[in-house]
Design an enzyme around this catalytic site. Structure first.
Site, PDB file in Angstrom:
ATOM      1  N   ASP A   1       0.871  -1.169   0.000  1.00 15.69           N
ATOM      2  CA  ASP A   1       0.000   0.000   0.000  1.00 15.69           C
ATOM      3  C   ASP A   1       0.907   1.217   0.000  1.00 15.69           C
ATOM      4  O   ASP A   1       1.917   1.255   0.727  1.00 15.69           O
ATOM      5  CB  ASP A   1      -0.931   0.013   1.213  1.00 15.69           C
TER       6      ASP A   1
ATOM      7  N   GLY B   1      -0.650   7.369 -11.415  1.00 17.87           N
ATOM      8  CA  GLY B   1      -0.994   7.982 -10.140  1.00 17.87           C
ATOM      9  C   GLY B   1      -0.574   9.429 -10.071  1.00 17.87           C
ATOM     10  O   GLY B   1      -0.843  10.232 -10.975  1.00 17.87           O
ATOM     11  N   TYR B   2       0.119   9.789  -8.995  1.00 20.16           N
ATOM     12  CA  TYR B   2       0.553  11.162  -8.763  1.00 20.16           C
ATOM     13  C   TYR B   2       1.903  11.484  -9.409  1.00 20.16           C
ATOM     14  O   TYR B   2       2.470  12.564  -9.171  1.00 20.16           O
ATOM     15  CB  TYR B   2       0.664  11.424  -7.249  1.00 20.16           C
TER      16      TYR B   2
ATOM     17  N   LYS C   1      13.453   5.736 -12.623  1.00 19.46           N
ATOM     18  CA  LYS C   1      12.434   5.723 -11.565  1.00 19.46           C
ATOM     19  C   LYS C   1      12.556   4.458 -10.712  1.00 19.46           C
ATOM     20  O   LYS C   1      12.426   4.497  -9.485  1.00 19.46           O
ATOM     21  CB  LYS C   1      11.035   5.822 -12.170  1.00 19.46           C
TER      22      LYS C   1
END
Length: 511
Positions: free
Chosen positions: A380, A469-470, A491
């Site tokens: 998560d 996502g962000y 990344k």
């Protein structure tokens, strides 16, 4: 239970020829090498060096050293591998002892008399090496071994990718070279002389050994051109019990089609092959050529090591997010078989009712482990913004759908999440944020957690088209690009998930 008489006969024949080879070896060593104090490699050579220097009987040193090596090797190689080696060691000990007892000694010494006479060291060495080379070939060709350095080589080869020949060569160099450390052998020049003789023994013995072994298995190839190809093929197959390959040929000059027989046989079978061909078709055109080696049924076994690929550890990643799955698979590499929820037939949306990232990761991992009985891990991830008191945090995936009472909705809308976050920070100069990933791993019921954090800041507008996502609005600390502007490779080296997964991988490799 039936008794395989052929197997019994083959085993008996092996032991018979091993014994014959050992007798030849012991007599040659005792009669031609020992009288002139010629050194050699292997445990027999080491025993001889100790005998020349101290007078301690050669056969006693031989059995002591081999006994120690056998005890060490039993656990590594097992009884089955060592049975013939144990027999050979005991037999050679007895034969060496017997040979030294019956051969007359030089006056005033324990050395056997010089059969070749005084000053014939080199000639005696040549004769001795030829006989010992033939003797060793006889032993090795019947699945035997004289023990000693062979045991060391087999043990090393089992655990390390080092050839038997390399280990034996290194051991022999060390044994023969040790003569330089024995002052009993005279000056350094005299010791060097003895070492050089030893290297000559090693080279000649190995040459004879290889020559005999290769001559024994030398093969030939026949190409037979004949109008009676069917009769010849049938006769070779039935009378000589050989396989025949039939090739389609075409005569360039005659323009006619012709069958060509191709046969691989042992060189010793050549005469019988020619006789058979001539009896059927005296006008047959036959080509015979030597081949370096033939391997397969009826010929030599291919004795090469095959590196077995280590079985990949199978583990389930509790996600159906293909972006996350691809990212984790790239980080973990080929050492693990990472499967998704879809791969194990899990299509339900696992509830994430925890109040923290740790709670949610553990809830998902426990759900999968309990229902599907697999080793698994779940993660998560949350984006924690300092100006928002750590929000959106555990609600990052459903931030835009979060209700006013703090309950996260069911929607996963990345664009809406980013719009909401940028709106809430619109007039705020504190853009500090961090991505935090928690991984919960369950292996055989044992739970282990890993954390990965990357600090950075929220940009004022979206940049880049990579990631998810962000990623388009998060710029990691020390970089001028957002995650969405970076290549996947970069990344995967610095991201929060990469750091958590790397800790996971390091742990899995220790299991």
């Amino acid at each position: 239970m039936t008794v395989n008489h052929q197997v019994i006969w083959n085993e008996a024949k092996d032991y018979l020829f091993i014994t014959l080879g050992l007798v030849m070896y012991a007599i040659s060593f005792t009669v031609f090498l020992m009288p002139y104090q010629i050194v050699a490699g292997g445990v027999t050579g080491m025993s001889a060096i100790i005998f020349y220097a101290t007078g301690f009987h050669l056969e006693n040193t031989y059995i002591i050293i081999n006994g120690i090596l056998l005890i060490i090797a039993l656990k590594t190689l097992g009884w089955k591998f060592l049975m013939k080696t144990i027999y050979a060691i005991l037999a050679l000990y007895v034969i060496l002892k017997f040979a030294q007892n019956i051969i007359p000694k030089q006056e005033g010494t324990d050395l056997p008399f010089k059969l070749m006479g005084e000053g014939q060291d080199f000639m005696s060495m040549i004769i001795g090496c030829v006989i010992t080379g033939v003797a060793l070939a006889l032993v090795f060709s019947h699945n035997g071994s004289t023990g000693g350095t062979d045991i060391i080589a087999a043990s090393v080869n089992k655990y390390h990718n080092i050839s038997l020949g390399s280990v034996l060569l290194a051991a022999d160099f060390c044994i023969i070279g040790s003569c330089m450390f024995f002052p009993q052998f005279g000056t350094y020049i005299e010791r060097a002389h003895k070492v050089m003789f030893g290297f000559c023994v090693m080279a000649m013995e190995n040459y004879v050994l290889d020559y005999v072994m290769n001559m024994r298995r030398q093969s030939v190839q026949f190409m037979i051109f004949s109008k009676k190809w069917q009769e010849i093929a049938n006769a070779i197959g039935t009378k000589m019990d050989h396989g025949v390959t039939i090739l389609d040929g075409h005569g360039w000059y005659t323009g006619k089609q012709m069958k060509v027989l191709c046969i691989l046989a042992k060189k010793r079978e050549s005469i019988n092959m020619f006789r058979l061909i001539k009896m059927i078709d005296p006008n047959a055109f036959v080509s015979q050529s030597s081949v370096i080696g033939v391997y397969g049924e009826g010929f030599d076994e291919m004795k090469v090591g095959i590196k077995k690929e280590k079985k990949k550890m199978k583990i389930v990643f509790a996600t159906n997010n293909q972006n996350k799955l691809m990212e984790v698979r790239k980080i973990l590499g080929n050492a693990f078989d990472v499967q998704s929820l879809e791969d194990i037939g899990c299509h339900e949306d696992i509830p994430e009712k925890g109040q923290t990232l740790e709670d949610n990761a553990l809830l998902k991992a426990q759900y999968v482990a309990k229902k599907y009985h697999v080793n698994c891990f779940a993660d998560d991830t949350g984006l924690e913004v300092e100006a928002l008191g750590g929000a959106p945090g555990v609600y990052s995936a459903r931030y835009a759908a979060k209700t006013e009472d703090g309950i996260a909705g069911k929607g996963h809308d990345s664009e809406a999440n980013m719009r909401k976050l940028l709106h809430e920070l619109e007039n705020n100069n504190n853009r500090k944020a961090r991505f935090r990933t928690i991984i919960a791993l369950i292996i055989d019921g044992k739970v282990t957690t890993f954390e990965g954090i990357v600090n950075g800041e929220i940009t004022r507008q979206r940049r880049g088209g990579e990631g998810f996502g962000y990623d388009p609005i998060f710029q990691p600390e020390g970089y001028s690009q957002t995650f969405a502007e970076m290549s996947v490779g970069v990344k995967n080296q610095i991201s929060h998930r990469a750091r958590a997964v790397q800790k996971l991988a390091d742990y899995l490799k220790t299991i």
